[in-house]
Design an enzyme around this catalytic site. Structure first.
Site, PDB file in Angstrom:
ATOM      1  N   HIS A  24       0.823  -1.098  -0.084  1.00 29.86           N
ATOM      2  CA  HIS A  24       0.109   0.166   0.008  1.00 29.86           C
ATOM      3  C   HIS A  24       0.835   1.110   0.036  1.00 29.86           C
ATOM      4  O   HIS A  24       1.827   1.235   0.770  1.00 29.86           O
ATOM      5  CB  HIS A  24      -1.013   0.161   1.271  1.00 29.86           C
ATOM      6  CG  HIS A  24      -2.111  -1.006   1.136  1.00 29.86           C
ATOM      7  ND1 HIS A  24      -2.413  -2.103   2.174  1.00 29.86           N
ATOM      8  CD2 HIS A  24      -2.710  -1.361   0.143  1.00 29.86           C
ATOM      9  CE1 HIS A  24      -3.239  -2.755   1.542  1.00 29.86           C
ATOM     10  NE2 HIS A  24      -3.763  -2.312   0.498  1.00 29.86           N
ATOM     11  N   ALA A  25       0.678   2.255  -1.048  1.00 31.67           N
ATOM     12  CA  ALA A  25       1.399   3.171  -1.172  1.00 31.67           C
ATOM     13  C   ALA A  25       1.669   4.223   0.238  1.00 31.67           C
ATOM     14  O   ALA A  25       2.939   4.688   0.220  1.00 31.67           O
ATOM     15  CB  ALA A  25       0.956   4.130  -2.374  1.00 31.67           C
ATOM     16  N   GLU A  27       1.936   3.882   3.248  1.00 31.42           N
ATOM     17  CA  GLU A  27       2.158   3.175   4.308  1.00 31.42           C
ATOM     18  C   GLU A  27       3.599   3.195   4.417  1.00 31.42           C
ATOM     19  O   GLU A  27       4.465   2.328   4.391  1.00 31.42           O
ATOM     20  CB  GLU A  27       1.715   1.636   4.563  1.00 31.42           C
ATOM     21  CG  GLU A  27       0.103   1.731   4.533  1.00 31.42           C
ATOM     22  CD  GLU A  27      -0.415   0.269   4.192  1.00 31.42           C
ATOM     23  OE1 GLU A  27       0.286  -0.623   4.385  1.00 31.42           O
ATOM     24  OE2 GLU A  27      -1.736   0.465   4.161  1.00 31.42           O
ATOM     25  N   ARG A  82      -3.367   4.954  -1.913  1.00 32.71           N
ATOM     26  CA  ARG A  82      -3.169   3.434  -1.297  1.00 32.71           C
ATOM     27  C   ARG A  82      -2.817   2.532  -2.469  1.00 32.71           C
ATOM     28  O   ARG A  82      -2.051   1.472  -2.404  1.00 32.71           O
ATOM     29  CB  ARG A  82      -4.774   2.904  -0.508  1.00 32.71           C
ATOM     30  CG  ARG A  82      -4.928   1.605  -0.106  1.00 32.71           C
ATOM     31  CD  ARG A  82      -5.915   1.470   0.562  1.00 32.71           C
ATOM     32  NE  ARG A  82      -6.506   0.364   0.523  1.00 32.71           N
ATOM     33  CZ  ARG A  82      -6.252  -0.833   1.674  1.00 32.71           C
ATOM     34  NH1 ARG A  82      -5.357  -0.329   2.589  1.00 32.71           N
ATOM     35  NH2 ARG A  82      -6.655  -1.883   1.795  1.00 32.71           N
ATOM     36  N   ASN A  99      -3.938  -5.463  -2.485  1.00 32.59           N
ATOM     37  CA  ASN A  99      -4.071  -6.751  -1.292  1.00 32.59           C
ATOM     38  C   ASN A  99      -5.242  -7.131  -1.314  1.00 32.59           C
ATOM     39  O   ASN A  99      -6.120  -7.561  -0.354  1.00 32.59           O
ATOM     40  CB  ASN A  99      -3.617  -6.011   0.086  1.00 32.59           C
ATOM     41  CG  ASN A  99      -3.028  -7.138   1.001  1.00 32.59           C
ATOM     42  OD1 ASN A  99      -2.512  -8.092   0.469  1.00 32.59           O
ATOM     43  ND2 ASN A  99      -3.228  -6.942   2.328  1.00 32.59           N
ATOM     44  N   HIS A 152       2.881  -3.875   6.317  1.00 30.48           N
ATOM     45  CA  HIS A 152       2.013  -2.562   6.189  1.00 30.48           C
ATOM     46  C   HIS A 152       2.105  -1.860   7.613  1.00 30.48           C
ATOM     47  O   HIS A 152       2.910  -2.101   8.523  1.00 30.48           O
ATOM     48  CB  HIS A 152       0.512  -3.406   6.192  1.00 30.48           C
ATOM     49  CG  HIS A 152       0.472  -4.139   4.747  1.00 30.48           C
ATOM     50  ND1 HIS A 152      -0.681  -3.672   4.072  1.00 30.48           N
ATOM     51  CD2 HIS A 152       0.757  -5.327   4.394  1.00 30.48           C
ATOM     52  CE1 HIS A 152      -0.649  -4.519   2.896  1.00 30.48           C
ATOM     53  NE2 HIS A 152       0.031  -5.527   3.333  1.00 30.48           N
ATOM     54  N   TYR A 204     -10.626  -7.367  10.120  1.00 35.09           N
ATOM     55  CA  TYR A 204     -11.861  -7.393   9.512  1.00 35.09           C
ATOM     56  C   TYR A 204     -11.917  -8.468   8.440  1.00 35.09           C
ATOM     57  O   TYR A 204     -10.501  -8.782   8.125  1.00 35.09           O
ATOM     58  CB  TYR A 204     -12.335  -6.080   8.564  1.00 35.09           C
ATOM     59  CG  TYR A 204     -10.811  -5.358   8.265  1.00 35.09           C
ATOM     60  CD1 TYR A 204     -10.520  -5.796   7.451  1.00 35.09           C
ATOM     61  CD2 TYR A 204     -10.639  -3.896   8.529  1.00 35.09           C
ATOM     62  CE1 TYR A 204      -9.322  -4.979   6.636  1.00 35.09           C
ATOM     63  CE2 TYR A 204      -9.592  -3.245   8.130  1.00 35.09           C
ATOM     64  CZ  TYR A 204      -8.899  -3.849   7.043  1.00 35.09           C
ATOM     65  OH  TYR A 204      -7.832  -3.226   6.584  1.00 35.09           O
ATOM     66  N   GLU A 226       1.340  -5.116  10.719  1.00 33.09           N
ATOM     67  CA  GLU A 226       0.713  -3.697  10.750  1.00 33.09           C
ATOM     68  C   GLU A 226       1.776  -2.968  11.728  1.00 33.09           C
ATOM     69  O   GLU A 226       1.512  -3.018  12.976  1.00 33.09           O
ATOM     70  CB  GLU A 226      -0.567  -3.551  11.100  1.00 33.09           C
ATOM     71  CG  GLU A 226      -1.663  -4.286   9.984  1.00 33.09           C
ATOM     72  CD  GLU A 226      -2.086  -3.579   8.912  1.00 33.09           C
ATOM     73  OE1 GLU A 226      -1.327  -2.416   8.769  1.00 33.09           O
ATOM     74  OE2 GLU A 226      -2.996  -4.034   8.122  1.00 33.09           O
TER      75      GLU A 226
HETATM   76  O1  0X9 Z   1      -6.658  -4.257   4.604  1.00 39.49           O
HETATM   77  C1  0X9 Z   1      -5.428  -4.740   4.360  1.00 39.49           C
HETATM   78  O2  0X9 Z   1      -4.921  -4.902   3.218  1.00 39.49           O
HETATM   79  C2  0X9 Z   1      -4.345  -4.660   5.496  1.00 39.49           C
HETATM   80  N1  0X9 Z   1      -4.603  -3.504   6.727  1.00 39.49           N
HETATM   81  S1  0X9 Z   1      -4.269  -2.141   5.837  1.00 39.49           S
HETATM   82  O3  0X9 Z   1      -4.750  -0.913   6.805  1.00 39.49           O
HETATM   83  N2  0X9 Z   1      -2.560  -1.950   5.533  1.00 39.49           N
HETATM   84  O4  0X9 Z   1      -4.766  -1.703   4.091  1.00 39.49           O
HETATM   85  C3  0X9 Z   1      -4.732  -5.842   6.178  1.00 39.49           C
HETATM   86  C4  0X9 Z   1      -4.453  -7.188   5.537  1.00 39.49           C
HETATM   87  C5  0X9 Z   1      -4.692  -8.433   6.322  1.00 39.49           C
HETATM   88  N3  0X9 Z   1      -4.814  -9.464   5.503  1.00 39.49           N
HETATM   89  C6  0X9 Z   1      -5.705  -9.822   4.596  1.00 39.49           C
HETATM   90  N4  0X9 Z   1      -6.794  -9.042   4.707  1.00 39.49           N
HETATM   91  N5  0X9 Z   1      -5.515 -10.851   3.962  1.00 39.49           N
HETATM   92 ZN    ZN Z   2      -1.635  -1.958   4.026  1.00 35.26          ZN
END
Ligand code: 0X9
Ligand code: ZN
Ligand code: ZN
Length: 264
Positions: A24-25, A27, A82, A99, A152, A204, A226
């Site tokens: 993600h850009a 981060e 992002r 992602n 991330h 989530y 994270e």
């Molecule tokens: O949402 C995401 O891609 C990640 N959080 S972020 O705030 N950096 O965007 C969490 C990724 C957890 N893993 C998966 N969702 N597979």
């Molecule tokens: Zn991320």
């Protein structure tokens, strides 16, 4: 895309850890960590016994910036970008969430089919060249890649599969205990507290992530970090926190790598 291989050359094939940063850009602490990791590896090899053993026994593939175009865009145009920067046919909105673009319950939950969304899953699995390249590399080297670590920010979490379902991974107990051990050693340096758990129940449900995809391919030790902080500065983590964040994260990464070695 630039991929580094760090490890002592032995002539024979060694097990490997795949580490990527900057999916993600915005981060920014993430690419900073990969850079830190490579510097630590090459400067502490031969003096730090843990690093020496790790690099003697295994290779680390480091992808310092996964989402190059997005990262560049955050430096020059929009700090909070992002996604990737690919064009979407039939829409003036740009980019796919890399992602959400992996082949792991793709676009079923926690992702959007709207190209204007920050969690757009893309027109198809691996539509993004960055995702396709990483997936191809890991598929090609899947017999040697024993761990997949993706960095991330932010929230101070150590996540593992699954995120596309609430079902527990077959290796849930081991993944959880390694995560807790890694988080403990991380905390020991500056007191930074982490929460460990499966993505779905810890943050989530979100399908199409690289961690779930790598795990289902057979890479057992699959973790999403994270990094700092928990929201005070968020993506705009101050410069003064780069070094301590990298130092503490290093301990967790080395802990996981050592566990992988011990269990070969
Ligand atoms: O949402 C995401 O891609 C990640 N959080 S972020 O705030 N950096 O965007 C969490 C990724 C957890 N893993 C998966 N969702 N597979
Ligand atoms: Zn991320
Ligand atoms: Zn320090």
């Amino acid at each position: 895309m630039h991929l580094l291989q760090v490890g002592k050359s032995t002539g024979s094939t060694k097990p490997a850890v795949f580490l990527d940063c900057g999916i993600h850009a915005r981060e920014w602490i993430s690419p900073a960590f990969c850079q830190w990791f490579v510097n630590e590896a090459v400067t502490t090899y031969g003096t730090d016994p843990e690093m020496t053993r790790l690099l003697d026994e295994m290779n680390v593939f480091v992808l310092p910036v996964f989402n190059i175009d997005g990262y560049d865009y955050t430096w020059n145009r929009d700090r909070m970008w992002r996604k990737t920067r690919s064009k979407n046919s039939g829409s003036s909105c740009i980019g796919t969430d890399p992602n959400r673009n992996f082949d792991a319950g793709w676009c079923t939950v926690g992702a959007s089919s709207n190209p204007c969304s920050d969690t757009y899953c893309g027109p198809k699995v691996e539509s993004e060249i960055e995702v396709k390249n990483v997936a191809d590399f890991i598929r090609k080297n899947k017999s040697t890649i024993k761990a997949y670590l993706t960095i991330h920010s932010y929230s101070q979490l150590l996540l593992f599969p699954y995120s596309y379902t609430y079902e527990l991974a077959a290796d849930h107990n081991e993944l959880m205990s390694v995560a807790e051990g890694a988080a403990e050693v991380l905390t020991s340096l500056h007191g930074t507290r982490y929460t460990s758990g499966p993505g779905a129940s810890t943050i989530y449900l979100a399908a199409g992530g690289s961690d779930d995809w790598a795990y289902d391919l057979g890479v057992k030790y699959s973790y999403t970090f994270e990094l700092r902080d928990t929201g005070r500065y968020g993506f705009l983590l101050p410069e003064s926190q780069i070094k301590p964040t990298c130092e503490e994260t290093m301990l967790a990464v080395k802990y996981i790598a050592a566990h992988v070695l011990r269990n070969l």
